[in-house]
Design a protein around this motif. Structure first.
Motif, PDB file in Angstrom:
ATOM      1  N   THR A 104       0.803  -1.220   0.000  1.00  0.00           N
ATOM      2  CA  THR A 104       0.000   0.000   0.000  1.00  0.00           C
ATOM      3  C   THR A 104       0.840   1.277   0.000  1.00  0.00           C
ATOM      4  O   THR A 104       0.296   2.364   0.187  1.00  0.00           O
ATOM      5  CB  THR A 104      -0.955   0.020   1.207  1.00  0.00           C
ATOM      6  OG1 THR A 104      -0.206  -0.090   2.418  1.00  0.00           O
ATOM      7  CG2 THR A 104      -1.957  -1.114   1.128  1.00  0.00           C
ATOM      8  N   LEU A 105       2.148   1.156  -0.184  1.00  0.00           N
ATOM      9  CA  LEU A 105       2.963   2.361  -0.274  1.00  0.00           C
ATOM     10  C   LEU A 105       2.444   3.270  -1.391  1.00  0.00           C
ATOM     11  O   LEU A 105       2.010   2.784  -2.438  1.00  0.00           O
ATOM     12  CB  LEU A 105       4.419   1.997  -0.562  1.00  0.00           C
ATOM     13  CG  LEU A 105       5.274   1.539   0.624  1.00  0.00           C
ATOM     14  CD1 LEU A 105       6.627   1.046   0.144  1.00  0.00           C
ATOM     15  CD2 LEU A 105       5.449   2.669   1.631  1.00  0.00           C
ATOM     16  N   PRO A 106       2.493   4.573  -1.223  1.00  0.00           N
ATOM     17  CA  PRO A 106       2.012   5.466  -2.280  1.00  0.00           C
ATOM     18  C   PRO A 106       2.930   5.499  -3.499  1.00  0.00           C
ATOM     19  O   PRO A 106       2.501   5.899  -4.583  1.00  0.00           O
ATOM     20  CB  PRO A 106       1.972   6.836  -1.589  1.00  0.00           C
ATOM     21  CG  PRO A 106       2.946   6.734  -0.459  1.00  0.00           C
ATOM     22  CD  PRO A 106       2.867   5.320  -0.002  1.00  0.00           C
ATOM     23  N   GLN A 107       4.181   5.070  -3.325  1.00  0.00           N
ATOM     24  CA  GLN A 107       5.120   5.061  -4.440  1.00  0.00           C
ATOM     25  C   GLN A 107       4.933   3.820  -5.313  1.00  0.00           C
ATOM     26  O   GLN A 107       4.387   2.799  -4.860  1.00  0.00           O
ATOM     27  CB  GLN A 107       6.564   5.063  -3.924  1.00  0.00           C
ATOM     28  CG  GLN A 107       6.993   6.318  -3.196  1.00  0.00           C
ATOM     29  CD  GLN A 107       6.697   6.296  -1.714  1.00  0.00           C
ATOM     30  OE1 GLN A 107       6.138   5.346  -1.171  1.00  0.00           O
ATOM     31  NE2 GLN A 107       7.066   7.371  -1.022  1.00  0.00           N
ATOM     32  N   LEU A 108       5.417   3.899  -6.560  1.00  0.00           N
ATOM     33  CA  LEU A 108       5.562   2.705  -7.378  1.00  0.00           C
ATOM     34  C   LEU A 108       6.658   1.850  -6.754  1.00  0.00           C
ATOM     35  O   LEU A 108       7.736   2.342  -6.433  1.00  0.00           O
ATOM     36  CB  LEU A 108       5.960   3.076  -8.806  1.00  0.00           C
ATOM     37  CG  LEU A 108       6.203   1.878  -9.736  1.00  0.00           C
ATOM     38  CD1 LEU A 108       4.879   1.308 -10.214  1.00  0.00           C
ATOM     39  CD2 LEU A 108       7.070   2.284 -10.927  1.00  0.00           C
ATOM     40  N   THR A 109       6.386   0.549  -6.570  1.00  0.00           N
ATOM     41  CA  THR A 109       7.384  -0.350  -5.984  1.00  0.00           C
ATOM     42  C   THR A 109       7.780  -1.401  -7.008  1.00  0.00           C
ATOM     43  O   THR A 109       6.927  -2.000  -7.669  1.00  0.00           O
ATOM     44  CB  THR A 109       6.857  -1.023  -4.713  1.00  0.00           C
ATOM     45  OG1 THR A 109       5.608  -1.681  -4.985  1.00  0.00           O
ATOM     46  CG2 THR A 109       6.664   0.000  -3.601  1.00  0.00           C
ATOM     47  N   VAL A 110       9.080  -1.609  -7.134  1.00  0.00           N
ATOM     48  CA  VAL A 110       9.631  -2.562  -8.082  1.00  0.00           C
ATOM     49  C   VAL A 110      10.481  -3.568  -7.310  1.00  0.00           C
ATOM     50  O   VAL A 110      11.325  -3.176  -6.495  1.00  0.00           O
ATOM     51  CB  VAL A 110      10.489  -1.859  -9.150  1.00  0.00           C
ATOM     52  CG1 VAL A 110      11.064  -2.869 -10.134  1.00  0.00           C
ATOM     53  CG2 VAL A 110       9.669  -0.800  -9.881  1.00  0.00           C
TER      54      VAL A 110
END
Length: 279
Positions: A104-110
């Motif tokens: 649920t982090l607001p950033q794009l996660t890779v």
């Protein structure tokens, strides 16, 4: 002023402008997620939620190893009957809460998976928005073969793979290579080597600068929340998110730049997340 990210003994953080790379930095121990690393990742994810200047987060393992599981210290204590039930429950819940925070982090996660991603390591990888695998990556769902239950990764796997694939992998404790992971949807792309993987990460990073960070965050929330709603509730939520974004500073900037035939502010080095109503 942006809040400083917490210091860590088990993670190496490399920030380059709006992009943060988080390295699991203990390859000698398989970059496993013990209680200390889980706690440090929890603090990091809490800090990231307060850092709108960071727009993308890459998770990666040192030494060609992504992550060979979690809570080995807890399992050893369990094997020795040196831990009570409440401590077991709390350790499991802490790991599950971490997976939810990552998802649920607001950033794009890779997630860049090289080498083994075993058991909880698979779950951590699957919590990311994008899973990129190098040839030689191995995803292993070993819990049932060790008499364990993949309890906290089960919700993540169901959300990513659906019941059919998740049942087979989790019940049989199967190992899959990078190409098989791509076929079932666990990986989004596979690359022949680390150089090709790095090139794709750079491409994603460049593409992310074109996207409004507030719109990315709102879209992530929408995608996570929609499946649990009734059809009419989905309509209402989507309509509210649409209106909220248009009325935000970021939304106005996007529309003004589009109709004015210019680049929006967030594509510049200092571009940041617009302020939403009520922020």
């Amino acid at each position: 002023m942006n809040q400083q990210l917490p210091r860590s003994r088990t993670l190496a953080l490399e920030q380059d402008g709006p992009w943060l790379t988080v390295w699991f930095d203990d390859p000698a121990n398989g970059n496993a997620l013990g209680r200390t690393r889980i706690a440090e990742l929890a603090r990091l994810t809490h800090g990231l939620a307060l850092r709108p200047d960071i727009r993308g987060v890459l998770f990666r393992g040192r030494g060609g190893v992504f992550c060979e599981g979690a809570l080995g210290d807890v399992l050893r204590a369990g094997a020795n009957r040196d831990i009570d039930r409440e401590a077991l429950v709390q350790a499991s819940r802490s790991f599950g809460a971490l997976l939810r925070r990552v998802a649920t982090l607001p950033q794009l996660t890779v997630m860049a998976v090289e080498g083994p991603a075993h058991a909880a390591g698979c779950g951590f990888a699957a919590a990311g928005d994008l899973v990129l695998a190098a040839d030689g990556a191995e995803f292993a769902f070993t819990d049932t073969r060790r008499g364990m239950v993949p309890a906290q990764i089960a919700p993540i796997m169901l959300a990513r793979l659906g019941h059919r694939a998740a049942r087979r992998l989790l019940l049989l404790g199967e190992h899959v290579d990078a190409r098989a992971a791509l076929d079932i949807g666990l990986a989004d792309a596979v690359f022949p080597d680390s150089a090709a993987l790095d090139a794709e990460i750079a491409r994603i990073r460049d593409g992310l600068t074109l996207c409004a960070p507030g719109a990315v965050a709102a879209t992530k929330r929408l995608l996570l929340d929609l499946p649990g709603l009734l059809p009419d509730e989905q309509l209402d939520m989507a309509a509210d998110v649409f209106a909220d974004q248009i009325e935000s500073a970021e939304g106005r900037e996007g529309l003004e730049s589009f109709f004015g035939a210019r680049s929006p502010g967030w594509t510049s080095p200092g571009g940041g997340r617009g302020t939403r109503r009520g922020s």
